[in-house]
Design a protein around this motif. Structure first.
Motif, PDB file in Angstrom:
ATOM      1  N   TRP A   1     -77.085  17.154   4.570  1.00 21.14           N
ATOM      2  CA  TRP A   1     -77.380  16.733   3.202  1.00 21.14           C
ATOM      3  C   TRP A   1     -77.808  17.950   2.395  1.00 21.14           C
ATOM      4  O   TRP A   1     -78.628  18.753   2.839  1.00 21.14           O
ATOM      5  CB  TRP A   1     -78.500  15.698   3.189  1.00 21.14           C
ATOM      6  CG  TRP A   1     -78.941  15.348   1.805  1.00 21.14           C
ATOM      7  CD1 TRP A   1     -80.087  15.759   1.184  1.00 21.14           C
ATOM      8  CD2 TRP A   1     -78.246  14.542   0.856  1.00 21.14           C
ATOM      9  NE1 TRP A   1     -80.149  15.248  -0.075  1.00 21.14           N
ATOM     10  CE2 TRP A   1     -79.015  14.496  -0.318  1.00 21.14           C
ATOM     11  CE3 TRP A   1     -77.035  13.849   0.889  1.00 21.14           C
ATOM     12  CZ2 TRP A   1     -78.639  13.788  -1.447  1.00 21.14           C
ATOM     13  CZ3 TRP A   1     -76.642  13.153  -0.240  1.00 21.14           C
ATOM     14  CH2 TRP A   1     -77.423  13.117  -1.382  1.00 21.14           C
ATOM     15  N   SER A   2     -77.258  18.110   1.210  1.00 20.46           N
ATOM     16  CA  SER A   2     -77.628  19.194   0.313  1.00 20.46           C
ATOM     17  C   SER A   2     -78.393  18.618  -0.871  1.00 20.46           C
ATOM     18  O   SER A   2     -77.808  17.873  -1.683  1.00 20.46           O
ATOM     19  CB  SER A   2     -76.378  19.931  -0.180  1.00 20.46           C
ATOM     20  OG  SER A   2     -76.718  20.824  -1.224  1.00 20.46           O
TER      21      SER A   2
ATOM     22  N   TYR B   1     -73.492  15.045   0.684  1.00 25.78           N
ATOM     23  CA  TYR B   1     -73.326  15.509   2.056  1.00 25.78           C
ATOM     24  C   TYR B   1     -72.286  16.615   2.059  1.00 25.78           C
ATOM     25  O   TYR B   1     -71.278  16.538   1.346  1.00 25.78           O
ATOM     26  CB  TYR B   1     -72.886  14.371   2.972  1.00 25.78           C
ATOM     27  CG  TYR B   1     -74.005  13.424   3.298  1.00 25.78           C
ATOM     28  CD1 TYR B   1     -74.840  13.650   4.381  1.00 25.78           C
ATOM     29  CD2 TYR B   1     -74.240  12.302   2.500  1.00 25.78           C
ATOM     30  CE1 TYR B   1     -75.882  12.791   4.677  1.00 25.78           C
ATOM     31  CE2 TYR B   1     -75.289  11.438   2.789  1.00 25.78           C
ATOM     32  CZ  TYR B   1     -76.095  11.689   3.875  1.00 25.78           C
ATOM     33  OH  TYR B   1     -77.125  10.843   4.157  1.00 25.78           O
ATOM     34  N   ILE B   2     -72.522  17.633   2.856  1.00 26.23           N
ATOM     35  CA  ILE B   2     -71.602  18.756   2.997  1.00 26.23           C
ATOM     36  C   ILE B   2     -71.087  18.750   4.433  1.00 26.23           C
ATOM     37  O   ILE B   2     -71.863  18.603   5.369  1.00 26.23           O
ATOM     38  CB  ILE B   2     -72.303  20.104   2.721  1.00 26.23           C
ATOM     39  CG1 ILE B   2     -73.040  20.090   1.371  1.00 26.23           C
ATOM     40  CG2 ILE B   2     -71.318  21.264   2.816  1.00 26.23           C
ATOM     41  CD1 ILE B   2     -72.143  19.956   0.170  1.00 26.23           C
TER      42      ILE B   2
ATOM     43  N   ALA C   1     -66.200  20.671   2.609  1.00 29.36           N
ATOM     44  CA  ALA C   1     -65.979  19.629   1.604  1.00 29.36           C
ATOM     45  C   ALA C   1     -67.283  18.863   1.453  1.00 29.36           C
ATOM     46  O   ALA C   1     -68.195  18.987   2.269  1.00 29.36           O
ATOM     47  CB  ALA C   1     -64.848  18.700   2.031  1.00 29.36           C
ATOM     48  N   ASP C   2     -67.352  18.062   0.413  1.00 29.07           N
ATOM     49  CA  ASP C   2     -68.545  17.250   0.213  1.00 29.07           C
ATOM     50  C   ASP C   2     -68.168  15.800  -0.021  1.00 29.07           C
ATOM     51  O   ASP C   2     -66.985  15.456  -0.096  1.00 29.07           O
ATOM     52  CB  ASP C   2     -69.385  17.783  -0.944  1.00 29.07           C
ATOM     53  CG  ASP C   2     -68.681  17.656  -2.293  1.00 29.07           C
ATOM     54  OD1 ASP C   2     -67.527  17.179  -2.341  1.00 29.07           O
ATOM     55  OD2 ASP C   2     -69.284  18.031  -3.303  1.00 29.07           O
ATOM     56  N   GLY C   3     -69.197  14.966  -0.111  1.00 27.13           N
ATOM     57  CA  GLY C   3     -68.978  13.550  -0.374  1.00 27.13           C
ATOM     58  C   GLY C   3     -70.316  12.849  -0.546  1.00 27.13           C
ATOM     59  O   GLY C   3     -71.347  13.355  -0.114  1.00 27.13           O
ATOM     60  N   PRO C   4     -70.300  11.686  -1.178  1.00 28.92           N
ATOM     61  CA  PRO C   4     -71.545  10.940  -1.399  1.00 28.92           C
ATOM     62  C   PRO C   4     -72.125  10.347  -0.119  1.00 28.92           C
ATOM     63  O   PRO C   4     -73.311  10.026  -0.066  1.00 28.92           O
ATOM     64  CB  PRO C   4     -71.137   9.848  -2.386  1.00 28.92           C
ATOM     65  CG  PRO C   4     -69.662   9.686  -2.198  1.00 28.92           C
ATOM     66  CD  PRO C   4     -69.145  11.037  -1.795  1.00 28.92           C
ATOM     67  N   THR C   5     -71.297  10.211   0.926  1.00 25.98           N
ATOM     68  CA  THR C   5     -71.769   9.745   2.227  1.00 25.98           C
ATOM     69  C   THR C   5     -71.276  10.729   3.286  1.00 25.98           C
ATOM     70  O   THR C   5     -70.312  11.479   3.060  1.00 25.98           O
ATOM     71  CB  THR C   5     -71.232   8.339   2.568  1.00 25.98           C
ATOM     72  OG1 THR C   5     -69.809   8.423   2.746  1.00 25.98           O
ATOM     73  CG2 THR C   5     -71.572   7.314   1.493  1.00 25.98           C
ATOM     74  N   ALA C   6     -71.923  10.703   4.445  1.00 21.23           N
ATOM     75  CA  ALA C   6     -71.496  11.581   5.542  1.00 21.23           C
ATOM     76  C   ALA C   6     -70.067  11.260   5.957  1.00 21.23           C
ATOM     77  O   ALA C   6     -69.268  12.163   6.233  1.00 21.23           O
ATOM     78  CB  ALA C   6     -72.446  11.445   6.723  1.00 21.23           C
TER      79      ALA C   6
END
Length: 68
Positions: free
Chosen positions: A9-10, A16-17, A28-33
């Motif tokens: 988590w960033s 989430y990274i 890459a990133d995203g709102p969930t793992a």
């Protein structure tokens, strides 16, 4: 995917990274793992395809790191 993936988590990005350390710059990133993992799997595939097109070496997956 055969490559080790690190997910964290960033606070700075509020997301989430997901990183693939063996593929330089592959993240890459995203709102969930789960979404970050899905996104980095797509990016890793593109990373490998681009390396093949450019004739660059693709590292072999090292798998799980072992510590003494």
């Amino acid at each position: 995917m055969k490559y080790k993936t690190i997910i964290y988590w960033s606070e700075e990005d509020s997301a989430y990274i997901a990183e693939v350390p063996e593929l330089a710059g592959c993240m890459a990133d995203g709102p969930t793992a789960r979404e970050a993992l899905h996104n980095v799997e797509q990016i890793a595939q593109e990373w490998i395809e681009t390396a093949l097109e450019l004739g660059r070496p693709i590292p072999n997956p090292r798998g799980r790191l072992r510590y003494a």
